[in-house]
Design an enzyme around this catalytic site. Structure first.
Site, PDB file in Angstrom:
ATOM      1  N   LYS A 164       0.855  -1.196   0.000  1.00 14.78           N
ATOM      2  CA  LYS A 164       0.000   0.000   0.000  1.00 14.78           C
ATOM      3  C   LYS A 164       0.882   1.234   0.000  1.00 14.78           C
ATOM      4  CE  LYS A 164      -1.662   2.813   2.876  1.00 14.78           C
ATOM      5  NZ  LYS A 164      -1.647   4.028   2.038  1.00 14.78           N
ATOM      6  N   GLU A 215      10.115   1.471  10.406  1.00 14.97           N
ATOM      7  CA  GLU A 215      11.151   2.481  10.174  1.00 14.97           C
ATOM      8  C   GLU A 215      10.455   3.824  10.351  1.00 14.97           C
ATOM      9  OE1 GLU A 215      13.133   5.213   9.105  1.00 14.97           O
ATOM     10  OE2 GLU A 215      13.145   4.558   7.004  1.00 14.97           O
ATOM     11  N   CYS A 220      13.710  10.974   6.581  1.00 17.95           N
ATOM     12  CA  CYS A 220      13.690  10.541   7.988  1.00 17.95           C
ATOM     13  C   CYS A 220      15.041  10.744   8.671  1.00 17.95           C
ATOM     14  CB  CYS A 220      13.227   9.094   8.097  1.00 17.95           C
ATOM     15  SG  CYS A 220      14.192   7.972   7.094  1.00 17.95           S
ATOM     16  N   GLU A 236      10.021  15.718  15.145  1.00 14.64           N
ATOM     17  CA  GLU A 236      10.419  15.643  13.736  1.00 14.64           C
ATOM     18  C   GLU A 236       9.600  16.651  12.935  1.00 14.64           C
ATOM     19  OE1 GLU A 236       9.409  12.059  11.413  1.00 14.64           O
ATOM     20  OE2 GLU A 236      11.484  12.132  10.712  1.00 14.64           O
TER      21      GLU A 236
HETATM   22  P1  ADP Z   1       2.467  10.951   7.282  1.00 10.12           P
HETATM   23  O1  ADP Z   1       1.787  11.457   8.509  1.00 10.12           O
HETATM   24  O2  ADP Z   1       3.726  11.622   7.007  1.00 10.12           O
HETATM   25  O3  ADP Z   1       1.590  10.818   6.083  1.00 10.12           O
HETATM   26  P2  ADP Z   1       2.118   8.240   8.070  1.00 10.12           P
HETATM   27  O4  ADP Z   1       3.002   7.504   8.986  1.00 10.12           O
HETATM   28  O5  ADP Z   1       0.764   8.578   8.570  1.00 10.12           O
HETATM   29  O6  ADP Z   1       2.933   9.498   7.642  1.00 10.12           O
HETATM   30  O7  ADP Z   1       1.960   7.462   6.699  1.00 10.12           O
HETATM   31  C1  ADP Z   1       2.850   6.500   6.197  1.00 10.12           C
HETATM   32  C2  ADP Z   1       2.056   5.393   5.539  1.00 10.12           C
HETATM   33  O8  ADP Z   1       1.213   4.796   6.525  1.00 10.12           O
HETATM   34  C3  ADP Z   1       1.118   5.842   4.424  1.00 10.12           C
HETATM   35  O9  ADP Z   1       1.093   4.853   3.418  1.00 10.12           O
HETATM   36  C4  ADP Z   1      -0.217   5.931   5.136  1.00 10.12           C
HETATM   37  O10 ADP Z   1      -1.315   5.794   4.256  1.00 10.12           O
HETATM   38  C5  ADP Z   1      -0.131   4.758   6.069  1.00 10.12           C
HETATM   39  N1  ADP Z   1      -1.010   4.833   7.241  1.00 10.12           N
HETATM   40  C6  ADP Z   1      -1.526   5.931   7.852  1.00 10.12           C
HETATM   41  N2  ADP Z   1      -2.277   5.586   8.908  1.00 10.12           N
HETATM   42  C7  ADP Z   1      -2.254   4.236   8.990  1.00 10.12           C
HETATM   43  C8  ADP Z   1      -2.823   3.273   9.885  1.00 10.12           C
HETATM   44  N3  ADP Z   1      -3.600   3.621  10.910  1.00 10.12           N
HETATM   45  N4  ADP Z   1      -2.579   1.965   9.655  1.00 10.12           N
HETATM   46  C9  ADP Z   1      -1.781   1.573   8.638  1.00 10.12           C
HETATM   47  N5  ADP Z   1      -1.214   2.436   7.763  1.00 10.12           N
HETATM   48  C10 ADP Z   1      -1.446   3.750   7.936  1.00 10.12           C
END
Ligand code: ADP
Length: 494
Positions: free
Chosen positions: A192, A267, A301, A398
């Site tokens: 995803k 990560e 990161c 961050e």
């Molecule tokens: P940012 O806040 O910088 O977008 P995230 O850590 O939220 O960073 O997003 C990184 C990835 O995790 C993206 O692919 C996002 O769609 C996915 N993501 C966000 N929330 C969830 C969740 N609750 N469970 C699994 N994946 C998630």
């Protein structure tokens, strides 16, 4: 801004219609699926759309991956056969590098040269690196001490169906860093990508098929994190999730993964310290420290966002950094002159500006930058703050933007404690001509990766990941492959 009609035909064709998702080797455009807009951060305009997966597609993709794992259509291939296919993916990425670089730039904003010369070759390299491991991965035989005649050995077996969740700051490289070792280990995959940068991962899907990967072994599901991402993390038929993203989301994954106690590689964020001694090579340190924070507009990161500088070199270093920041060419990634592109979104830009405001309210000084650029798109000036203290938000959290906090240190005996006073422990660097001092500092800093007289340079052979709240596990290297395996001990009475 270059004329969009100047885009290569391959890119225009790719963007001309909504991009489908990949399930079981077939490209799907579900009738009732929502469409995600792909926004060019340099113009804030839509450049294309992709179909968003829903619950039905998550089920179909997990079923396809599980089926392909159970019937062993991929994992039972010989190591040499797997290696050849992974190597071919690397070749195809290289052949399609121009198209991929344009997609990466249009979708994520990064300078085209950085994408073309850095990220796309790095993605190809990940497939080639792990192609090499296919024929080297294995267990070991060992002599055991139980009385009698025994033959004992260990096996490395694929962990099963894995969910891969990637962020928006390096979409293709992150996909390659996860898909290549997962496949080398014999796993089946559902990936995803971040909802705002799906295009290059979907394009990679075409190359995986062309390389000869069997149907269902890699499935690609664009979609919302809280829906599709969370569904993968909760799914009982997914054995492991490898995630790159924020620490806040990483913590949600830990809770969501308890159902079947799935394995997690995380990560997460960083707040990497950069330590500069009086004896550092000034010119190299200025450009190295500046690139360590301003490359990819600080959306990295391992960005070196906290600089601790010995007093004797402070004025010269700061002057050099300000000069570097004020001369950086900021613009759309498609413009060949651009050195720093936009931030990913308006939301990200506002978040970064809020951090700068918070620092000023807490008593820091703005010595350059701090402003949004007065043009369309999400551009922000490279920013440097001084007068910072360890407790300030800009020193603790961050930011994920082009904001550097520089602190003068009068007593370098305190620098290790200062550098380690963070919840994060991802990366760091030291700049000095004294090689003994450099290695002593390297041993003391709490980080998963540390650089001496350079910053932010990854390599497939070097494990990459964080300590403390920067994550669990490592990517790249043999360690990054072993995470996609389970270890089995076999003891045979002869
Ligand atoms: P940012 O806040 O910088 O977008 P995230 O850590 O939220 O960073 O997003 C990184 C990835 O995790 C993206 O692919 C996002 O769609 C996915 N993501 C966000 N929330 C969830 C969740 N609750 N469970 C699994 N994946 C998630």
């Amino acid at each position: 801004m270059p004329n969009p009609s100047a885009l290569p035909t391959s890119v225009k064709n790719y963007l001309a219609s909504p991009r489908p998702m990949l399930i079981n080797g077939v490209w799907h455009s579900p009738e009732n699926a929502a469409l995600i807009d792909c926004i060019d951060p340099a113009t804030a305009e839509r450049i294309g759309t992709v179909y968003a997966a829903g619950g039905d597609q998550v089920e179909a993709a997990v079923t396809a991956a599980r089926h392909s794992f159970t019937d062993k259509r991929w994992r039972a291939k010989t190591p040499a056969e797997k290696a050849r296919i992974l190597w071919r993916v690397g070749d195809l990425i290289e052949q399609h590098a121009d198209t991929l670089a344009f997609l990466e730039t249009l979708d994520g904003g990064k300078p085209l040269t950085a994408a073309r010369q850095g990220e796309i070759p790095a993605a190809a390299e990940s497939f080639r690196y792990y192609a090499g491991w296919c024929t080297k991965l294995g267990g070991r035989t060992t002599d055991i001490s139980i009385p009698g005649d025994f033959h004992a050995y260990t096996r490395r077996e694929p962990v099963g169906v894995v969910g891969l969740i990637t962020p928006w700051n390096g979409p293709l490289v992150m996909a390659a860093w996860k898909i290549a070792p997962a496949l080398a280990a014999g796993c089946s995959v559902i990936i995803k990508p971040a909802e705002v940068t799906c295009l290059s991962t979907l394009y990679l899907g075409e190359l995986l098929i062309e390389a000869g990967l069997p149907d269902g072994v890699v499935n690609i599901l664009p979609g919302n994190g809280a829906a599709v991402g969370a569904a993968l993390v909760q799914h009982p038929q997914v054995n492991k999730v490898s995630f790159t993203g924020s620490t806040a989301t990483g913590k949600k994954l830990v809770q969501a993964a308890t159902g079947n106690l799935k394995k997690l590689t995380l990560e997460l964020g960083g707040k990497s310290p950069v330590i500069v001694y009086n004896d550092a090579d000034l010119e190299k340190t200025i450009s190295g420290v500046a690139q360590g924070i301003f490359s990819n507009s600080g959306q990295v990161c391992v960005a070196g966002s906290r600089v601790f500088v010995e007093a004797g070199i402070y004025d010269d270093l700061l002057g050099g950094l300000i000069n570097y920041a004020e001369n950086l060419v900021i613009g759309p990634g498609l413009d060949p002159a651009t050195e720093m592109g936009p931030l990913i979104s308006d939301q990200q830009l506002n978040s970064v500006r809020n951090y700068v405001d918070s620092a000023l309210q807490e008593g820091a000084s703005l010595v350059t930058g701090g402003k949004k650029l007065n043009r369309k798109g999400y551009f922000m000036q490279p920013t440097i703050l001084t007068g910072v203290r360890p407790g300030m938000r800009v020193m603790k959290e961050e930011i994920f933007g082009p904001v550097l906090s520089v602190m003068k240190v009068d007593d370098m005996a305190k620098v290790i404690a200062l550098a380690n006073s963070s919840d994060y422990g991802l990366a760091g660097s030291v700049w000095t001509r004294d090689i003994s001092k450099a290695h002593k500092i390297a041993a003391e800093i709490q980080a998963g990766i540390f650089w001496i007289n350079c910053h932010g340079i990854p390599d497939m052979a070097m494990p990459f990941g964080g300590t403390k709240q920067s994550g669990w596990g490592r990517e790249a290297g043999l360690e990054g492959l072993e995470h996609y395996t389970e270890l089995k001990s076999v003891i045979a009475a002869l």
